[in-house]
Motif scaffolding. Structure first.
Motif, mmCIF file in Angstrom:
data_model
loop_
_atom_site.group_PDB
_atom_site.id
_atom_site.type_symbol
_atom_site.label_atom_id
_atom_site.label_comp_id
_atom_site.label_asym_id
_atom_site.label_seq_id
_atom_site.Cartn_x
_atom_site.Cartn_y
_atom_site.Cartn_z
ATOM 1 N N ALA A 56 0.840 -1.201 0.000
ATOM 2 C CA ALA A 56 0.000 0.000 0.000
ATOM 3 C C ALA A 56 0.872 1.247 0.000
ATOM 4 N N ARG A 62 0.566 5.819 6.819
ATOM 5 C CA ARG A 62 -0.134 4.559 7.110
ATOM 6 C C ARG A 62 0.528 3.791 8.249
ATOM 7 N N HIS A 80 -3.741 11.060 -1.978
ATOM 8 C CA HIS A 80 -4.622 10.280 -2.848
ATOM 9 C C HIS A 80 -4.923 11.035 -4.142
ATOM 10 N N GLY A 92 3.828 -1.171 -5.809
ATOM 11 C CA GLY A 92 3.978 -1.552 -4.414
ATOM 12 C C GLY A 92 4.520 -2.963 -4.271
ATOM 13 N N THR A 429 2.199 -4.643 -6.664
ATOM 14 C CA THR A 429 0.838 -4.117 -6.649
ATOM 15 C C THR A 429 0.812 -2.779 -7.382
ATOM 16 N N TRP A 431 -1.676 1.065 -8.308
ATOM 17 C CA TRP A 431 -2.639 2.010 -7.752
ATOM 18 C C TRP A 431 -4.048 1.441 -7.807
ATOM 19 N N TRP A 434 -4.390 -0.847 -5.006
ATOM 20 C CA TRP A 434 -4.601 -0.168 -3.737
ATOM 21 C C TRP A 434 -6.052 0.267 -3.585
ATOM 22 N N ASP A 438 -8.225 -0.630 -0.454
ATOM 23 C CA ASP A 438 -8.864 0.463 0.282
ATOM 24 C C ASP A 438 -10.369 0.208 0.406
ATOM 25 N N SER A 475 -5.053 -6.994 -3.661
ATOM 26 C CA SER A 475 -4.660 -5.923 -4.569
ATOM 27 C C SER A 475 -4.451 -6.371 -6.007
#
Length: 482
Positions: A56, A62, A80, A92, A429, A431, A434, A438, A475
């Motif tokens: 992430a 975080r 974001h 990621g 991973t 976006w 994510w 999320d 993800s």
């Protein structure tokens, strides 16, 4: 920014930049680069890839900030918006030095910006610091923030705890240790962390600072948050309220210092007024003018901590008085600062915990600039300042990068970094991934039972997923997992 000269090869293709670290420092650097004059004018096009070792994004936001900090949501929203624009790619679960090395990145990109931050605890070299029950504050923060690479359990067995440090992290650690866990349920606190805190027998948490009330390093917001915990008394000591000429000058000229001293002084007055009521079930003690000299132990475990009493010297600094003070505690948390980690292939200053640099330009062992390598954030300047300070830091680095476009060694290959990662079996991973994670965490919060509060039931916004493999699984699309 100064006038930028665009070399010929960058008029025909985008400038390829890799940023290692997707916390605030890395995202700010990417954002400033996309908004720079040569890009905004159309003279220079960009291809920016942002890499992070975690599945992430957001880094420190975080995994380094207490879950009960509501103002942090504003920073997350800003980060974001930058990453959601679509002009910056996120990779990621990619560990620099393991999944991809310096040579590979230099072949694929014209410039690299290292924004890896600082995640380790600074050392405190006093006798007994290695006893069982002695912990690093940063490690504890990683645990309660659901860091994917730390154990799921934490030994919370002490009734009396010492926290060494007078910065925001020390206050965060002390607040989480002393706060009743039910109050944290409205946050994104992981389930295992809530369960661990619920079983804690703690009654007293002591925070120790080396200097006086006018020299503390935390900020007014973090200080005031201590008073928001239900059934936790803040305990202060009149003998700790010492002020010298430099303290008086700081109180008169610095609004932040004035606010914090005023808050602490008011709490001391209120403390005397509450003597007639029943005490709270937990207490958070704030001590000043205490310099740690030894962690005391019995049978290999922490049994207490010893300090030398300090006094102000007139300049805001302190000197020892020779008076020793012992406190019975069963756990000690050092929160005296973060420290950077070496990056494979780059020089590292083991004394300061940073990559040697000149305004963000990475230096080699002889002190010369390494063309194409840059750094920003805490790995550049050390873990000082607030999150917002990284914007100015990134601007300095980006300014140097753009001024040196003609000196950058062009990327040697046209091959995609995705092919390189896939060939190495890296389960990276994206976006889009994510956004799925999320959404899943928010769904967990929506499905959880509402949390009773004084203002009525509150639905949890999210419940954080902790396990790295589970984060990656959520993800990545099914075809990518094959």
């Amino acid at each position: 920014m100064s006038q930028t000269t665009i070399p010929d090869h960058l008029t025909k293709r985008p400038l390829r930049v890799a940023i290692i670290g997707a916390g605030p420092a890395g995202v700010y650097a990417a954002d400033l680069l996309t908004k720079s004059e040569p890009v905004a004018s159309g003279a220079l096009s960009l291809a920016i890839d942002l890499f992070d070792r975690y599945p992430a994004p957001y880094g420190l936001i975080r995994y380094g900030v207490a879950p009960d900090h509501p103002r942090i949501k504003g920073i997350v929203n800003a980060l974001h918006k930058v990453l959601d624009r679509g002009d910056i790619r996120f990779f990621g679960n990619v560990d620099f030095g393991t999944d991809v090395d310096l040579q590979a990145l230099r072949e694929h990109y014209d410039a690299l910006i290292f924004a890896t931050g600082a995640i380790r605890d600074a050392d405190l070299n006093i006798p007994g610091i290695g006893l069982e029950g002695s912990f690093g504050g940063a490690d504890f923060v990683s645990w309660y923030d659901g860091h994917p690479d730390v154990p799921r359990e934490w030994p919370l067995e002490a009734t009396e705890i010492a926290v060494i440090g007078n910065g925001n992290v020390a206050l965060d650690v002390a607040r989480v240790l002393s706060k009743h866990p039910a109050e944290l349920l409205v946050t994104e606190i992981p389930e295992n962390v809530h369960a661990g805190l619920l079983a804690s027998p703690v009654t007293d948490v002591h925070v120790f600072g080396r200097r006086g009330p006018a020299q503390v390093k935390f900020t007014p917001l973090e200080l005031r948050e201590l008073s928001h915990s239900h059934d936790v008394d803040i305990v202060l000591y009149p003998e700790d309220f010492e002020f010298d000429e430099a303290s008086d000058a700081a109180i008169k000229t610095n609004n932040q210092t004035k606010t914090m001293v005023s808050t602490l002084t008011n709490w001391l007055i209120e403390q005397e007024e509450r003597e007639d009521r029943a005490p709270a079930s937990r207490r958070l003690h704030l001590h000043f003018l205490h310099n740690p000299v030894e962690v005391l132990g019995e049978d290999g475990k922490v049994s207490g901590i010893r300090f030398e009493r300090q006094e102000l010297d007139g300049t805001g600094q302190v000197r020892g008085t020779g008076e020793l003070l012992d406190y019975p505690v069963q756990a000690v948390y050092r929160a005296i600062g973060y420290f950077g980690s070496p990056l494979p292939g780059l020089e590292f200053d083991a004394n300061t915990g940073v990559v040697p640099n000149d305004g963000g330009r990475v230096l080699d062992g002889d002190g010369a600039h390494v063309p194409g390598l840059y750094t920003t954030g805490w790995i550049k300047r050390g873990p000082v300042g607030l999150i917002g300070h990284t914007k100015g830091d990134a601007l300095e680095t980006i300014t140097h990068l753009l001024a040196e476009l003609g000196q950058l060694p062009p990327a040697a290959t046209e091959a995609s970094i995705e092919d390189h990662l896939q060939a190495r079996g890296v389960a990276y991973t994206t976006w889009e991934g994510w956004l799925k994670l999320d959404e899943h965490e928010r769904a967990l919060g929506a499905d959880a039972a509402p949390v009773p509060t004084a203002a009525g039931p509150v639905q949890r916004e999210r419940i954080k997923v902790v396990d790295r493999e589970r984060m990656v699984e959520l993800s990545r699309p099914l075809e990518a997992r094959a």
